[in-house]
Write an enzyme that holds these catalytic residues in place. Structure first.
Site, PDB file in Angstrom:
ATOM      1  N   ALA A  25      34.499  38.475  38.944  1.00 33.12           N
ATOM      2  CA  ALA A  25      33.644  37.790  37.976  1.00 33.12           C
ATOM      3  C   ALA A  25      34.174  36.482  37.380  1.00 33.12           C
ATOM      4  O   ALA A  25      33.376  35.630  36.979  1.00 33.12           O
ATOM      5  CB  ALA A  25      33.338  38.753  36.840  1.00 33.12           C
ATOM      6  N   ALA A  26      35.491  36.325  37.301  1.00 28.66           N
ATOM      7  CA  ALA A  26      36.028  35.188  36.541  1.00 28.66           C
ATOM      8  C   ALA A  26      35.837  33.870  37.285  1.00 28.66           C
ATOM      9  O   ALA A  26      35.915  33.855  38.511  1.00 28.66           O
ATOM     10  CB  ALA A  26      37.512  35.421  36.272  1.00 28.66           C
ATOM     11  N   PRO A  27      35.597  32.769  36.578  1.00 31.84           N
ATOM     12  CA  PRO A  27      35.582  32.601  35.122  1.00 31.84           C
ATOM     13  C   PRO A  27      34.288  33.016  34.428  1.00 31.84           C
ATOM     14  O   PRO A  27      34.157  32.802  33.227  1.00 31.84           O
ATOM     15  CB  PRO A  27      35.835  31.096  34.958  1.00 31.84           C
ATOM     16  N   ASN A  81      30.774  32.411  35.024  1.00 30.46           N
ATOM     17  CA  ASN A  81      29.494  31.699  34.885  1.00 30.46           C
ATOM     18  C   ASN A  81      28.316  32.539  35.352  1.00 30.46           C
ATOM     19  O   ASN A  81      27.257  32.544  34.720  1.00 30.46           O
ATOM     20  CB  ASN A  81      29.529  30.391  35.696  1.00 30.46           C
ATOM     21  N   ARG A  92      42.411  33.665  34.913  1.00 36.53           N
ATOM     22  CA  ARG A  92      40.968  33.481  35.052  1.00 36.53           C
ATOM     23  C   ARG A  92      40.226  34.495  34.170  1.00 36.53           C
ATOM     24  O   ARG A  92      39.181  34.191  33.594  1.00 36.53           O
ATOM     25  CB  ARG A  92      40.554  33.637  36.513  1.00 36.53           C
ATOM     26  N   ASP A 111      41.697  45.220  39.795  1.00 38.48           N
ATOM     27  CA  ASP A 111      41.358  44.989  41.202  1.00 38.48           C
ATOM     28  C   ASP A 111      40.095  45.791  41.511  1.00 38.48           C
ATOM     29  O   ASP A 111      40.090  47.019  41.378  1.00 38.48           O
ATOM     30  CB  ASP A 111      42.546  45.469  42.067  1.00 38.48           C
ATOM     31  N   ASP A 168      30.843  38.082  44.511  1.00 38.43           N
ATOM     32  CA  ASP A 168      31.102  36.641  44.684  1.00 38.43           C
ATOM     33  C   ASP A 168      32.615  36.464  44.873  1.00 38.43           C
ATOM     34  O   ASP A 168      33.295  35.929  43.999  1.00 38.43           O
ATOM     35  CB  ASP A 168      30.587  35.905  43.432  1.00 38.43           C
ATOM     36  N   CYS A 203      30.990  30.138  48.066  1.00 34.44           N
ATOM     37  CA  CYS A 203      30.802  28.678  48.017  1.00 34.44           C
ATOM     38  C   CYS A 203      31.477  28.090  49.258  1.00 34.44           C
ATOM     39  O   CYS A 203      32.179  27.095  49.184  1.00 34.44           O
ATOM     40  CB  CYS A 203      31.320  28.082  46.720  1.00 34.44           C
TER      41      CYS A 203
END
Ligand code: SAM
Length: 423
Positions: free
Chosen positions: A236-238, A240, A264, A286, A304, A360
């Site tokens: 999840a980090a950071p 958004n 993070r 983890d 993600d 990404c």
């Protein structure tokens, strides 16, 4: 500021000498504001051939000792002519400004010659990419409505323009400074001209708006957990996408946000508080060690995971990637194995109904191939959904269900490179 320019020059030099990708070099240097540094490096690189022509025809390096270093000269002339302008006094500012008349005259001459209406019009003439990514602003609907934010910007002398999905790219490329529009796909997203700097804006500092690329808003938008749902954000980090999930759920229900990286994780906690996202519970852990059977109420998961980041819009990285060779190949192999492992773990949650996978990255190996391999192992329980059917840009490659996935890119969608699939 002096350090910013020196570090930017050194990153550009090292990247050009193929000592690493821009992203890695930026992360490894001592300048704290990584985003500011990366933006300066990428923008300077984008205009590199324009800047080189300007340096050559004005000959300012011959007159200014502090600008003898080519990379430093590129960065500082970029900042003066095309960037934010110098905010603080420094020997670089003084040196560049001594040649203000010659520099601005040369830029104007080049624009007339290229019949360019604005600076980005120079890019096609120089052979560089014509693409610029606008400034995307996600309204944090947990704190304020889209209408209120639009009204606020209008009062601050910004002008709202209209568009449609079909005219999106045309509107982006002709967007003038201080003009903006509401994104035709994601209603809580506003689109401003590239280079609009809102980092010092009170709305940003108080969490009313979040500066988030459109592509990175797609995963939570695609998952659409209804208010009251139980959701896991696996990596999840950071945060958004996590705060975006909370906004979609109107802070009702629960989002458990896992990340294993301490630094993070702590940034994420700050951003969660700033966004007022009270339905999020963050855990420094983890994700692969999380027991799916301990989360029987979870129906929605967002995956993600870490990726090569090759979708980040920075031309030199594209160049390095393509020259990369063996080292890059084994890195992608490791990453895609890891991504598949995380995705499979998410799909093992006993009551998972909807799982969104995103990266990404622009590499098929981290995208369509991961989805294909994992799908073949879970086919009895899951199928791929045709994601956002009104999006034109679809998955690529030989995977037979690639067209059910969504891709995004600077050239086609005016976003960073991105991939999303929904199980
Ligand atoms: N979703 C985030 C957002 O929108 O802000 C970005 C996530 S980033 C692409 C990937 C994250 O995965 C990193 O923060 C990394 O620390 C985390 N990560 C990597 N391996 C992990 C694991 N095994 N468990 C939990 N988090 C992991």
């Amino acid at each position: 500021m002096i350090l910013l320019y020196r570090e930017a020059a050194s990153v550009i030099q090292n990247a050009t000498d193929k000592k690493g990708a821009v992203k890695t070099l930026v992360l490894n240097c001592r300048f704290k504001n990584k985003k500011q540094l990366q933006a300066l490096v990428c923008e300077t690189l984008k205009y590199r051939s324009v800047l080189e022509k300007i340096l050559e025809s004005t000959g300012i390096q011959q007159h200014e000792k502090v600008l003898r270093d080519k990379w430093l000269a590129l960065v500082t002339v970029y900042e003066f002519l095309l960037g934010q302008g110098f905010r603080k006094d420094s020997p670089y500012k003084q040196a560049v400004e001594r040649h203000k008349a010659a520099l601005t005259a040369e830029l104007a001459r080049m624009k007339i010659q290229a019949k360019a209406k604005n600076n980005s019009g120079l890019l096609s003439d120089s052979g560089a990419s014509e693409v610029t990514i606008p400034r995307y602003v996600r309204v944090n609907t947990l704190k304020v409505s889209v209408k209120e934010v639009i009204g606020y910007f209008a009062r601050e002398d910004f002008t709202q323009v209209t568009t449609s999905s079909a005219r999106f790219m045309e509107t982006v490329s002709s967007l003038k400074p201080r003009h903006f529009f509401q994104d035709p796909h994601i209603p809580e997203l506003l689109v401003f001209a590239a280079g609009t700097d809102l980092h010092d804006h009170t709305y940003y500092k108080t969490g009313l708006i979040i500066l988030q690329d459109k592509a990175s808003c797609i995963p939570a938008f695609a998952l659409q957990p209804p208010p009251g749902s139980h959701v896991v954000d696996c990596c999840a980090a950071p945060g958004n996408k996590t705060t975006h999930l909370a906004a979609i759920m109107q802070n009702q229900g629960r989002v458990i946000a896992f990340d294993r990286d301490m630094k993070r994780f702590s940034t994420m906690n700050t951003l969660i508080i700033r966004a007022g996202a009270s339905c999020i519970r963050s855990e420094l852990k983890d994700f692969l060690k999380v027991d799916p059977n301990a989360h029987k109420d979870v129906r929605y998961l967002l995956v993600d995971p870490s990726c090569s980041g090759s979708g980040d819009f920075c031309e030199l990285d594209d160049f390095i990637e393509s020259e990369g060779g063996k080292q890059e190949k084994s890195r992608l192999e490791k990453l895609s194995n890891f991504q598949a492992q995380i995705l499979k773990h998410a799909l093992a949650f006993p009551n998972a109904e909807r799982v969104v996978y995103s990266t990404c990255s622009i590499h098929e190996q981290e995208n369509e191939s991961v989805v294909r391999d994992v799908l073949s192992q879970v086919e009895e329980d899951f199928e791929l959904e045709e994601l956002l059917p009104n999006f034109q840009h679809r998955g690529e490659g030989s995977f037979r269900e690639a067209a059910k996935c969504v891709r995004m890119s600077a050239e086609i969608d005016a976003t960073h490179g991105f991939f999303v699939a929904c199980f």
